[in-house]
Design a protein around this motif. Structure first.
Motif, PDB file in Angstrom:
ATOM      1  N   PRO A 217      -3.630  16.024  15.695  1.00  0.00           N
ATOM      2  CA  PRO A 217      -4.220  16.891  14.673  1.00  0.00           C
ATOM      3  C   PRO A 217      -5.459  17.611  15.199  1.00  0.00           C
ATOM      4  O   PRO A 217      -6.176  17.089  16.062  1.00  0.00           O
ATOM      5  CB  PRO A 217      -4.639  15.911  13.569  1.00  0.00           C
ATOM      6  CG  PRO A 217      -4.003  14.614  13.888  1.00  0.00           C
ATOM      7  CD  PRO A 217      -3.665  14.604  15.333  1.00  0.00           C
ATOM      8  N   ALA A 218      -5.675  18.818  14.663  1.00  0.00           N
ATOM      9  CA  ALA A 218      -6.924  19.522  14.968  1.00  0.00           C
ATOM     10  C   ALA A 218      -8.080  18.663  14.464  1.00  0.00           C
ATOM     11  O   ALA A 218      -7.981  18.014  13.427  1.00  0.00           O
ATOM     12  CB  ALA A 218      -6.926  20.868  14.261  1.00  0.00           C
ATOM     13  N   THR A 219      -9.162  18.668  15.229  1.00  0.00           N
ATOM     14  CA  THR A 219     -10.304  17.827  14.855  1.00  0.00           C
ATOM     15  C   THR A 219     -11.223  18.599  13.909  1.00  0.00           C
ATOM     16  O   THR A 219     -11.264  19.831  13.934  1.00  0.00           O
ATOM     17  CB  THR A 219     -11.090  17.415  16.105  1.00  0.00           C
ATOM     18  OG1 THR A 219     -11.400  18.606  16.836  1.00  0.00           O
ATOM     19  CG2 THR A 219     -10.283  16.468  16.964  1.00  0.00           C
ATOM     20  N   PRO A 220     -11.982  17.876  13.111  1.00  0.00           N
ATOM     21  CA  PRO A 220     -12.803  18.573  12.111  1.00  0.00           C
ATOM     22  C   PRO A 220     -14.117  19.119  12.666  1.00  0.00           C
ATOM     23  O   PRO A 220     -14.764  18.485  13.507  1.00  0.00           O
ATOM     24  CB  PRO A 220     -13.091  17.479  11.079  1.00  0.00           C
ATOM     25  CG  PRO A 220     -12.995  16.204  11.841  1.00  0.00           C
ATOM     26  CD  PRO A 220     -12.020  16.413  12.954  1.00  0.00           C
ATOM     27  N   ALA A 221     -14.497  20.297  12.187  1.00  0.00           N
ATOM     28  CA  ALA A 221     -15.865  20.767  12.372  1.00  0.00           C
ATOM     29  C   ALA A 221     -16.735  20.044  11.340  1.00  0.00           C
ATOM     30  O   ALA A 221     -16.225  19.347  10.463  1.00  0.00           O
ATOM     31  CB  ALA A 221     -15.918  22.268  12.168  1.00  0.00           C
ATOM     32  N   ALA A 222     -18.039  20.215  11.461  1.00  0.00           N
ATOM     33  CA  ALA A 222     -18.939  19.476  10.558  1.00  0.00           C
ATOM     34  C   ALA A 222     -19.098  20.215   9.236  1.00  0.00           C
ATOM     35  O   ALA A 222     -18.987  21.438   9.164  1.00  0.00           O
ATOM     36  CB  ALA A 222     -20.291  19.303  11.231  1.00  0.00           C
TER      37      ALA A 222
END
Ligand SMILES: Cc1ncc(C[n+]2csc(CCOP(=O)(O)OP(=O)(O)O)c2C)c(N)n1
Ligand SMILES: [Mg+2]
Length: 594
Positions: A217-222
């Motif tokens: 999965p794409a990782t989250p930005a803050a």
């Protein structure tokens, strides 16, 4: 372009393929090839035979198959896969023998877990059948003994996911899932067992679903509001400090962290699981949060702390920030779900990929960078630049003072390494009580030019170097390893394996004739104790260590014992020449005995 950056429209819709196979083992190989696996790090046994046959048979029929890396001990196999992953972020496969092979993965399984190493482990399992019902059923007494009530239970504590592959019909689901889970962040090991009669089960074809539909999965930005708050805290701090261990696993984040640090005049404590920050940079503090530029800056005096992918940011009884100082944490897993105790007070935990959040944080700081704030930030940076010049002079003096000392001193070894190593050199560090020294004095400015296991299970560096060399065949790979850690690394298996796999690397053994790390706790707990009085440290000193150079030679590697400081540079050249010529090399560097 990183996978995560692709927009939906750029993703080619692919359909399932049906690939002809003969049995479950061939289906397994086709499925791991579809995952892009290049290597199987293998230590075989009774129940892996169909996998071995499948590689040869499929290869003979012109199918692409993974290259087999023969590993004479399982911890080398796992370390090899971890070394490969550290550079590529692509999980490879370890195949080992039933319960006992699993147990021999040993401390490397701990390192895979705590060091976030993505790897897919497949272990044999005793066949279910034994009266001739199915091909591959039990044919040896040991297959009763090797069958445990809960084979997966051996590893349950350490893996992200585990599965008994009991049906060929479900392999096309399980295998992509295993890779997806291993690679998704925080990455880690997955473990599967497969019985021989399942591997032998007849199959006409296997369904291969498009790997692109099972990617990590794409990782989250803050969260922008949390980042805004973090910027506010840092903007007005007078003595902020950042601590990172693994933000540099995404190499692009190194340059971003430099920009953030330079904007804010933010000193960086780098625990160096990987290169997170260039070691020559004035704001680099090495791994110790209290060896700052001067007595003003450090963890103990910090008035704001930024944690970036730092599993264990400090040890409270050694050093900690003042209770009133706000702590900001940006991490994939801020609560450290798998740690029974963690206990670090964090005022602003932010779940995010630091590679994305660090530029966000800089953007938020730029927005509130008033002229007076900018001035304060750059004055702080200037202060570090000035003291960095003084530190560099002190280091140069220390190097000169050490040049002729016998036994060889670390300052001289570090200096000789800095001179000898080519630009592209990749260091795998397992230097234990010498690690802090190397982190400070061996220049590592390029992203992805150094890594360690990221966890305390010893025995990683040699197998890790083998795997790293396979991942980066054009680079010079150098293991810097304590003498104890050298032995934990199963050197016969690793050096011989390096020759077989054509993956030569140079090993520098820091030979202090024992386990300094296991001597220090005795002195720490009993400063005036009987051991100290008698100068007796059972289990710690190795009065007559094995001849590691000779051991290397016996594995067809170049081996040299280095005692004379004036020979060090030439010895390094000889070692590097051997490696360039395709031969693994070991320099056994004799240091002061512990
Ligand atoms: C698999 C494993 N066994 C034992 C230990 C405990 N231990 C930690 S450091 C150490 C000694 C390491 O010796 P060496 O590599 O020579 O480094 P030095 O302490 O001399 O710097 C030991 C035995 C460990 N961490 N991992
Ligand atoms: Mg030692």
């Amino acid at each position: 372009m990183a996978i995560e950056d692709r927009t939906r429209t750029e993703i080619e819709p692919e359909s399932d393929r049906s690939v002809p196979v003969l049995n479950g083992a061939e289906a397994l190989i086709e499925l791991i090839i579809a995952q892009g696996v290049e290597y199987i790090f293998l230590n075989p046994g009774t129940d892996t035979a169909p996998i071995q046959e499948a590689v040869v048979s499929l290869g003979g029929r012109g199918r692409p198959v993974p290259t087999i890396v023969t590993c004479l001990y399982e911890n080398v196999a796992l370390a090899g896969a971890l070394g490969y992953f550290a550079l590529t972020r692509r999980p490879q496969v370890v195949v080992c023998h039933v319960d006992v092979g699993t147990q021999n993965l040993g401390g490397m399984l701990h390192d895979a877990q705590r060091g976030h190493g993505g790897v897919v482990i497949i272990a044999g399992r005793s066949p279910y059948t034994f009266e001739g019902e199915r091909p591959g059923g039990r044919s040896s007494a040991i297959q009763w003994q090797q069958d445990e009530l809960d084979q997966i239970g051996i590893v349950r504590n350490y893996v992200k996911w585990a599965q008994e592959l009991s049906r060929v019909e479900a392999l096309h689901q399980w295998i992509p899932r295993a890779f997806q889970i291993a690679a998704s962040e925080p990455s880690g090991p997955v473990y599967m067992t497969i019985a021989r009669d399942v591997l032998m089960e007849h199959a006409d074809s296997i369904r291969v679903m498009p790997p692109a539909r099972f990617r990590k999965p794409a990782t989250p930005a803050a969260d922008p509001e949390a980042i805004r708050q973090a910027a506010q805290i840092l903007a007005d701090a007078e003595r902020p400090i950042a601590i990172t261990a693994r933000s540099g696993r995404h190499p692009e984040s190194v340059a971003e962290l430099v920009k953030l640090a330079e904007l804010l005049g933010l000193p960086i404590v780098d625990r160096r699981d990987v290169v997170n920050f260039p070691s020559s940079h004035p704001l680099y503090l090495g791994g110790n949060p209290d060896v700052a530029a001067d007595s003003v800056y450090g963890l103990k005096t910090a008035d704001a702390v930024l944690l970036l992918d730092s599993d264990v940011p400090w040890v409270p009884v050694m050093s900690q920030p003042p209770r009133t100082s706000p702590v900001i944490q940006i991490d994939q897993d801020p609560v450290r779900q798998t740690y029974p105790l963690w206990g670090y007070p964090v005022d602003l935990p932010i779940q995010a990929d630091t590679a994305k959040a660090i530029p966000q944080l800089r953007g938020a700081l730029e927005q509130i960078a008033t002229p007076s704030r900018r001035q304060a930030w750059s004055e702080r940076y200037e202060r570090f630049r000035a003291s960095a010049t003084a530190r560099a002079a002190a280091a140069a003096a220390a190097r000169e003072a050490a040049r002729a000392k016998r036994p060889i001193e670390l300052a001289w070894l570090a200096s000789a390494l800095n001179d000898a190593l080519p630009e592209d050199a990749l260091i795998i560090e397992e230097a234990v009580t010498s690690a802090a020294f190397f982190q400070r004095y061996v220049v590592r400015d390029r992203p992805a030019s150094l890594f360690q296991s990221g966890a305390p299970g010893l025995g990683f560096a040699l197998g890790g170097s083998l795997g790293a060399k396979l991942a980066a065949p054009d680079r010079t790979v150098v293991a810097i390893v304590g003498d104890g850690s050298f032995v934990f690394g199963s050197p016969i298996a690793a050096l011989w394996g390096a020759e077989q796999a054509k993956a030569p690397f140079l090993t520098i053994v820091l030979n202090n004739a024992g386990y300094n790390a296991s001597k220090q706790p005795v002195l720490q707990l009993f400063p005036e104790g009987a051991s100290k009085q008698a100068d007796a440290f059972p289990g710690v000193r190795h009065p007559s260590p094995p001849d590691y150079a000779m051991l290397a030679q016996s594995c067809h590697a170049y081996g040299e014992r280095v005692e004379d400081p004036s020979e060090l540079q030439a010895a390094l050249r000889r070692g590097l020449d051997a490696v360039r010529g395709g031969q693994a090399a070991v320099l056994d560097v004799i240091l002061t005995r512990i």
